[in-house]
Structures are given as structure tokens and as C-alpha cells.
Design a protein around this motif. Sequence first.
Motif, mmCIF file in Angstrom:
data_model
loop_
_atom_site.group_PDB
_atom_site.id
_atom_site.type_symbol
_atom_site.label_atom_id
_atom_site.label_comp_id
_atom_site.label_asym_id
_atom_site.label_seq_id
_atom_site.Cartn_x
_atom_site.Cartn_y
_atom_site.Cartn_z
ATOM 1 N N HIS A 37 0.788 -1.057 0.139
ATOM 2 C CA HIS A 37 0.009 -0.001 0.035
ATOM 3 C C HIS A 37 0.892 1.039 0.107
ATOM 4 O O HIS A 37 1.960 1.468 1.008
ATOM 5 N N VAL A 38 0.648 2.236 -0.853
ATOM 6 C CA VAL A 38 1.605 3.239 -1.067
ATOM 7 C C VAL A 38 0.780 4.680 -0.932
ATOM 8 O O VAL A 38 -0.421 4.619 -1.234
ATOM 9 N N VAL A 39 1.277 5.408 0.168
ATOM 10 C CA VAL A 39 0.572 6.589 0.772
ATOM 11 C C VAL A 39 1.317 7.612 0.051
ATOM 12 O O VAL A 39 2.483 7.763 -0.057
ATOM 13 N N SER A 40 0.479 8.268 -0.826
ATOM 14 C CA SER A 40 1.276 9.293 -1.500
ATOM 15 C C SER A 40 0.575 10.882 -1.041
ATOM 16 O O SER A 40 -0.599 11.069 -0.819
ATOM 17 N N GLU A 41 1.475 11.736 -1.046
ATOM 18 C CA GLU A 41 1.045 13.068 -0.600
ATOM 19 C C GLU A 41 0.859 13.880 -1.827
ATOM 20 O O GLU A 41 0.347 15.108 -1.479
ATOM 21 N N GLY A 65 -3.896 2.620 5.602
ATOM 22 C CA GLY A 65 -3.086 2.051 4.494
ATOM 23 C C GLY A 65 -2.747 0.605 5.345
ATOM 24 O O GLY A 65 -2.958 -0.367 4.562
ATOM 25 N N GLY A 66 -2.223 0.670 6.734
ATOM 26 C CA GLY A 66 -1.855 -0.512 7.240
ATOM 27 C C GLY A 66 -3.140 -1.635 7.643
ATOM 28 O O GLY A 66 -3.006 -2.659 7.314
ATOM 29 N N GLN A 67 -4.079 -0.982 7.793
ATOM 30 C CA GLN A 67 -5.208 -1.588 7.902
ATOM 31 C C GLN A 67 -5.778 -2.319 6.555
ATOM 32 O O GLN A 67 -6.300 -3.594 6.395
ATOM 33 N N LEU A 68 -5.750 -1.488 5.483
ATOM 34 C CA LEU A 68 -6.041 -2.237 4.131
ATOM 35 C C LEU A 68 -5.042 -3.181 3.659
ATOM 36 O O LEU A 68 -5.522 -4.274 3.296
ATOM 37 N N THR A 85 3.176 -7.774 4.255
ATOM 38 C CA THR A 85 2.554 -6.586 3.938
ATOM 39 C C THR A 85 3.448 -5.544 4.065
ATOM 40 O O THR A 85 4.300 -5.338 4.982
ATOM 41 N N HIS A 86 3.339 -4.270 3.367
ATOM 42 C CA HIS A 86 4.221 -3.303 3.287
ATOM 43 C C HIS A 86 3.531 -1.923 3.244
ATOM 44 O O HIS A 86 2.704 -1.831 1.950
ATOM 45 N N VAL A 87 3.708 -1.065 4.081
ATOM 46 C CA VAL A 87 2.825 0.206 3.591
ATOM 47 C C VAL A 87 4.150 1.317 3.590
ATOM 48 O O VAL A 87 4.819 1.384 4.435
ATOM 49 N N VAL A 88 4.188 1.973 2.235
ATOM 50 C CA VAL A 88 5.206 2.974 2.261
ATOM 51 C C VAL A 88 4.530 4.110 1.984
ATOM 52 O O VAL A 88 3.678 4.377 1.424
ATOM 53 N N ASP A 89 5.253 5.168 2.782
ATOM 54 C CA ASP A 89 5.125 6.664 2.540
ATOM 55 C C ASP A 89 5.991 7.250 1.369
ATOM 56 O O ASP A 89 6.960 7.176 1.251
ATOM 57 N N GLY A 90 5.142 7.249 0.058
ATOM 58 C CA GLY A 90 5.869 7.749 -1.017
ATOM 59 C C GLY A 90 6.218 9.096 -1.014
ATOM 60 O O GLY A 90 6.705 9.490 -1.996
ATOM 61 N N GLY A 91 5.708 9.945 -0.046
ATOM 62 C CA GLY A 91 6.090 11.483 -0.222
ATOM 63 C C GLY A 91 5.295 11.920 -1.557
ATOM 64 O O GLY A 91 4.186 11.548 -1.547
ATOM 65 N N VAL A 100 7.477 0.419 -8.720
ATOM 66 C CA VAL A 100 8.462 -0.307 -9.356
ATOM 67 C C VAL A 100 9.570 -0.200 -8.370
ATOM 68 O O VAL A 100 10.464 -1.261 -8.598
ATOM 69 N N ASP A 101 10.061 0.538 -7.639
ATOM 70 C CA ASP A 101 11.297 0.724 -6.574
ATOM 71 C C ASP A 101 11.075 -0.581 -5.568
ATOM 72 O O ASP A 101 11.913 -1.117 -5.235
ATOM 73 N N GLN A 102 9.736 -0.563 -5.374
ATOM 74 C CA GLN A 102 9.297 -1.789 -4.360
ATOM 75 C C GLN A 102 9.632 -3.093 -4.885
ATOM 76 O O GLN A 102 9.864 -4.143 -4.192
ATOM 77 N N VAL A 103 9.500 -3.326 -6.198
ATOM 78 C CA VAL A 103 9.835 -4.397 -6.778
ATOM 79 C C VAL A 103 11.118 -4.814 -6.483
ATOM 80 O O VAL A 103 11.410 -6.096 -6.226
ATOM 81 N N ALA A 104 12.030 -4.004 -6.740
ATOM 82 C CA ALA A 104 13.423 -4.564 -6.403
ATOM 83 C C ALA A 104 13.919 -4.568 -4.997
ATOM 84 O O ALA A 104 14.219 -5.468 -4.434
ATOM 85 N N ALA A 105 13.123 -3.626 -4.032
ATOM 86 C CA ALA A 105 13.502 -3.812 -2.592
ATOM 87 C C ALA A 105 12.865 -4.945 -1.997
ATOM 88 O O ALA A 105 13.503 -5.381 -1.053
#
Length: 152
Positions: A37-41, A65-68, A85-91, A100-105
Amino acid sequence: MYKRILVPYDGSPPSRAGLREAVDLAADCGATLVVLHVVSELPLLMGAEAYVNYGEVAEILMSNGGQLAQEAAAAARKDGVKCETHVVDGGATPVCDVIVDQVAAQHCDLVVMGTHGRRGMKRLTLGSDAELVVRRASVPVLLAKAAHEPLR
């Protein structure tokens, strides 16, 4: 075949279609499902004057996002699929770039994601994270269409 399958998930009908496809594929392959789940600002920045405290809003978005992500993982586990599960703050980074970055990470070898299947002006005005992920990802991308919406 596939060992780690990344599925971006935001609870929308397209992401639910992607999740269903990813769960089925992971079950067949014995793969681990990586729910992202990506949180975008970016949407917040476009209307920043309406928000008094971005920090509070960001915390709420991360929590939701964590709940989802946990709900998606629970659905996958019901089908016997191993799940992370991974919740990422994409800023302010575009969501497609974060995916795409998370595919590698996350060391994933496949992305399964939902798409609205929009065409024409709707696609041009709303953009397409799915299309950009397909173009930029270093691994195969499987798109699952959400249920067809009637034309208006």
C-alpha cells in the motif's frame, strides 16, 4: 515459477481484482504474496491549503493503509497463501515509481495489479499507474481488469 508476487492494494475495485488474481496465482505457484500500500502526498499537495496539519493527515493515511494491507493479507491467508504487507510513504513520488522501486526492494519476480481499463479522454486525464508500471518494471506485470463499468 514465481517466488514473490507484488500486488499494489488500495481497496479500490481494480486493486481488489488484482488481489484476487494475485492470490490465485500465488496459491498455484506456492509463491509469497507481497501486499503493497503506497501513501502518496501528491493529492494532499494539490489542495494543501485545506489541511491544517499534514503530519496528522499523513499518520491517518498510513494507519488506514496498514489496515487495508492487513485485510488483503487476511484474505490471502484464508486461501493458504503466505503473505507479507508493506505500507510505504511515497511522499511526493508518483505511485508508479514507488511500486517499481518496491519490486526491487522486496525482491519480487512478478507484479499483479488491477486496472480500471479506461480508454480515451478518461485515461488521458486520469493517467495510468498500471501502464507506467508495465513500461518501467524490470519484471513481468500482469494486469487484472476490474468489473466492467457501463459507459455513461
